[in-house]
Design a protein around this motif. Structure first.
Motif, PDB file in Angstrom:
ATOM      1  N   TYR A 156     -59.552   3.778  38.795  1.00  0.00           N
ATOM      2  CA  TYR A 156     -58.704   3.283  39.877  1.00  0.00           C
ATOM      3  C   TYR A 156     -57.438   2.662  39.275  1.00  0.00           C
ATOM      4  N   PRO A 157     -56.238   2.952  39.800  1.00  0.00           N
ATOM      5  CA  PRO A 157     -55.959   3.733  41.015  1.00  0.00           C
ATOM      6  C   PRO A 157     -55.568   5.191  40.730  1.00  0.00           C
ATOM      7  N   ASN A 158     -56.045   5.734  39.604  1.00  0.00           N
ATOM      8  CA  ASN A 158     -55.660   7.087  39.198  1.00  0.00           C
ATOM      9  C   ASN A 158     -56.849   8.041  39.154  1.00  0.00           C
ATOM     10  N   ILE A 159     -57.747   7.930  40.117  1.00  0.00           N
ATOM     11  CA  ILE A 159     -58.910   8.807  40.177  1.00  0.00           C
ATOM     12  C   ILE A 159     -58.498  10.163  40.767  1.00  0.00           C
ATOM     13  N   SER A 160     -58.957  11.244  40.135  1.00  0.00           N
ATOM     14  CA  SER A 160     -58.610  12.586  40.600  1.00  0.00           C
ATOM     15  C   SER A 160     -59.798  13.522  40.394  1.00  0.00           C
ATOM     16  N   VAL A 161     -59.672  14.751  40.896  1.00  0.00           N
ATOM     17  CA  VAL A 161     -60.736  15.746  40.783  1.00  0.00           C
ATOM     18  C   VAL A 161     -60.659  16.442  39.428  1.00  0.00           C
ATOM     19  N   ASN A 162     -61.808  16.555  38.769  1.00  0.00           N
ATOM     20  CA  ASN A 162     -61.935  17.396  37.579  1.00  0.00           C
ATOM     21  C   ASN A 162     -62.438  18.755  38.059  1.00  0.00           C
ATOM     22  N   TYR A 163     -61.529  19.692  38.213  1.00  0.00           N
ATOM     23  CA  TYR A 163     -61.865  20.964  38.853  1.00  0.00           C
ATOM     24  C   TYR A 163     -62.959  21.729  38.118  1.00  0.00           C
ATOM     25  N   SER A 164     -63.047  21.558  36.818  1.00  0.00           N
ATOM     26  CA  SER A 164     -64.036  22.305  36.044  1.00  0.00           C
ATOM     27  C   SER A 164     -65.466  21.840  36.317  1.00  0.00           C
ATOM     28  N   LEU A 221     -39.484 -16.794  36.160  1.00  0.00           N
ATOM     29  CA  LEU A 221     -39.767 -15.683  35.254  1.00  0.00           C
ATOM     30  C   LEU A 221     -41.272 -15.424  35.153  1.00  0.00           C
ATOM     31  N   GLU A 222     -42.042 -16.504  35.059  1.00  0.00           N
ATOM     32  CA  GLU A 222     -43.487 -16.378  34.957  1.00  0.00           C
ATOM     33  C   GLU A 222     -44.073 -15.746  36.219  1.00  0.00           C
ATOM     34  N   LYS A 223     -43.552 -16.119  37.386  1.00  0.00           N
ATOM     35  CA  LYS A 223     -44.027 -15.557  38.643  1.00  0.00           C
ATOM     36  C   LYS A 223     -43.760 -14.056  38.697  1.00  0.00           C
ATOM     37  N   GLU A 224     -42.548 -13.652  38.311  1.00  0.00           N
ATOM     38  CA  GLU A 224     -42.210 -12.229  38.325  1.00  0.00           C
ATOM     39  C   GLU A 224     -43.070 -11.463  37.329  1.00  0.00           C
ATOM     40  N   TYR A 225     -43.342 -12.078  36.185  1.00  0.00           N
ATOM     41  CA  TYR A 225     -44.205 -11.455  35.170  1.00  0.00           C
ATOM     42  C   TYR A 225     -45.603 -11.189  35.744  1.00  0.00           C
ATOM     43  N   GLU A 226     -46.166 -12.170  36.420  1.00  0.00           N
ATOM     44  CA  GLU A 226     -47.518 -12.030  36.980  1.00  0.00           C
ATOM     45  C   GLU A 226     -47.558 -10.995  38.101  1.00  0.00           C
ATOM     46  N   VAL A 227     -46.511 -10.993  38.952  1.00  0.00           N
ATOM     47  CA  VAL A 227     -46.453 -10.044  40.063  1.00  0.00           C
ATOM     48  C   VAL A 227     -46.356  -8.613  39.538  1.00  0.00           C
ATOM     49  N   LEU A 228     -45.473  -8.405  38.556  1.00  0.00           N
ATOM     50  CA  LEU A 228     -45.304  -7.063  38.006  1.00  0.00           C
ATOM     51  C   LEU A 228     -46.549  -6.599  37.264  1.00  0.00           C
ATOM     52  N   LYS A 229     -47.210  -7.509  36.565  1.00  0.00           N
ATOM     53  CA  LYS A 229     -48.428  -7.159  35.833  1.00  0.00           C
ATOM     54  C   LYS A 229     -49.516  -6.700  36.804  1.00  0.00           C
ATOM     55  N   LYS A 230     -49.668  -7.435  37.896  1.00  0.00           N
ATOM     56  CA  LYS A 230     -50.660  -7.078  38.915  1.00  0.00           C
ATOM     57  C   LYS A 230     -50.280  -5.751  39.593  1.00  0.00           C
ATOM     58  N   LYS A 231     -49.001  -5.564  39.828  1.00  0.00           N
ATOM     59  CA  LYS A 231     -48.537  -4.340  40.482  1.00  0.00           C
ATOM     60  C   LYS A 231     -48.830  -3.119  39.613  1.00  0.00           C
ATOM     61  N   LEU A 232     -48.616  -3.245  38.307  1.00  0.00           N
ATOM     62  CA  LEU A 232     -48.898  -2.130  37.401  1.00  0.00           C
ATOM     63  C   LEU A 232     -50.380  -1.791  37.376  1.00  0.00           C
ATOM     64  N   ASP A 233     -51.234  -2.804  37.459  1.00  0.00           N
ATOM     65  CA  ASP A 233     -52.672  -2.568  37.459  1.00  0.00           C
ATOM     66  C   ASP A 233     -53.117  -1.722  38.655  1.00  0.00           C
ATOM     67  N   ASP A 234     -52.433  -1.915  39.792  1.00  0.00           N
ATOM     68  CA  ASP A 234     -52.848  -1.253  41.029  1.00  0.00           C
ATOM     69  C   ASP A 234     -51.970  -0.076  41.415  1.00  0.00           C
ATOM     70  N   LEU A 235     -50.972   0.241  40.580  1.00  0.00           N
ATOM     71  CA  LEU A 235     -50.022   1.294  40.934  1.00  0.00           C
ATOM     72  C   LEU A 235     -50.463   2.647  40.376  1.00  0.00           C
ATOM     73  N   PRO A 236     -50.605   3.667  41.227  1.00  0.00           N
ATOM     74  CA  PRO A 236     -50.979   5.002  40.720  1.00  0.00           C
ATOM     75  C   PRO A 236     -49.819   5.613  39.944  1.00  0.00           C
ATOM     76  N   GLY A 237     -50.137   6.600  39.144  1.00  0.00           N
ATOM     77  CA  GLY A 237     -49.107   7.299  38.394  1.00  0.00           C
ATOM     78  C   GLY A 237     -49.064   6.938  36.919  1.00  0.00           C
ATOM     79  N   LYS A 238     -50.065   6.161  36.452  1.00  0.00           N
ATOM     80  CA  LYS A 238     -50.076   5.781  35.043  1.00  0.00           C
ATOM     81  C   LYS A 238     -50.285   7.008  34.173  1.00  0.00           C
ATOM     82  N   PRO A 239     -49.446   7.235  33.158  1.00  0.00           N
ATOM     83  CA  PRO A 239     -49.599   8.407  32.292  1.00  0.00           C
ATOM     84  C   PRO A 239     -50.959   8.425  31.602  1.00  0.00           C
ATOM     85  N   GLY A 240     -51.478   9.630  31.421  1.00  0.00           N
ATOM     86  CA  GLY A 240     -52.733   9.768  30.677  1.00  0.00           C
ATOM     87  C   GLY A 240     -53.941   9.399  31.455  1.00  0.00           C
TER      88      GLY A 240
END
Length: 278
Positions: free
Chosen positions: A96-104, A259-278
């Protein structure tokens, strides 16, 4: 309010607190109702797994109904329930959040009828050819077994299915496909069913044509993730620099807290954002 037809120790029917009791397919079941609160990451992962599985399989209901009909016979589950269970457990990849079908690893039928050897997939100018060895090596199956074929088109999220594509003894089936579709990724599956309909084989993943090409939706997700990642890397560098500057003397300032608030918000957003490479 719940009632119980079989007395104090019978299964209730209705609502008790935040639990509802009812009968489904002849079985007594219960489920909770109401606001369950904020889901955990594991719960979100389970929800996405189910959503991905259902979105993929719902296009193949007719094929699955035949493919799992015999497996479902005598149980309280239907063919689609069984297909969902098999594929949710064994045909997904990623977290999560990058779950997909393994067609094979997709399973579209379950049974004990033998499949054929040397199953091949190839592309021609006007379609695809699926072939198999029609040799009858024993008497556990017949030359008149029917062949079921499923072609899935990931970019279009559509399927082309043939419930009686050919007979086992024919050894091949050519399927004409529109030229534009023919140049896109194709995932192919096959299974055999006895002429009397009393036996079916496990489905076989025949293979892929044209590789894996990202859909516009997947490209958009990766682009959005990269944009957020670039911003996060910038903020993280400033955040860590100020954390160590003058032994943390800047940590009490308004600028640092922002700055610390923006750091925490962006860190959390990356954890839940689909599209992570690999």
């Amino acid at each position: 309010m719940a009632t119980s037809k079989n007395g104090l120790y019978g299964h209730p029917n209705g609502k008790i607190g935040n639990i509802v009791f009812y009968v489904l397919n002849g079985q007594n079941v219960s489920r909770t109702i109401g606001d369950p609160g904020k889901p955990s990451r594991n719960q979100l992962g389970n929800q996405q797994s189910m959503a991905v599985t259902m979105a993929f399989l719902k296009r193949m209901k007719e094929f699955i109904t035949v493919g799992f009909e015999l497996e479902a016979a005598g149980t309280v589950k239907n063919a689609f329930n069984l297909a969902t269970s098999y594929n949710k457990k064994g045909a997904l990849q990623g977290e999560y959040p990058n779950i997909s079908v393994n067609y094979s690893k997709v399973v579209l039928s379950k049974g004990d009828l033998p499949v054929a050897k040397d199953i091949q997939l190839s592309k021609a100018d006007t379609g695809v050819l699926i072939s198999w060895d029609p040799s009858r090596l024993d008497f556990d199956y017949g030359p008149d077994d029917s062949v079921m074929i499923m072609l899935y088109h990931p970019l279009r999220k559509k399927e082309t299915s043939f419930l009686n594509a050919a007979r086992r003894e024919e050894g091949s089936r050519f399927i004409e496909i529109d030229k534009e579709w023919l140049e896109e990724p194709i995932e192919a599956y096959l299974c055999f069913k006895s002429a009397n309909g009393k036996r079916i084989s496990d489905s076989v993943y025949v293979g892929n044509l044209n590789g894996e090409i990202e859909s516009p939706e997947e490209k958009s997700k990766k682009r959005k993730y990269l944009e957020v990642k670039v911003r996060f890397d910038q903020i993280e560098a400033d955040y860590l620099r100020l954390m160590h500057l003058d032994r943390g003397a800047h940590m009490g300032t308004k600028a640092f807290r922002h700055l610390e608030k923006e750091y925490e918000v962006l860190k959390k957003k990356l954890d839940d954002l689909p599209g992570k490479p690999g």
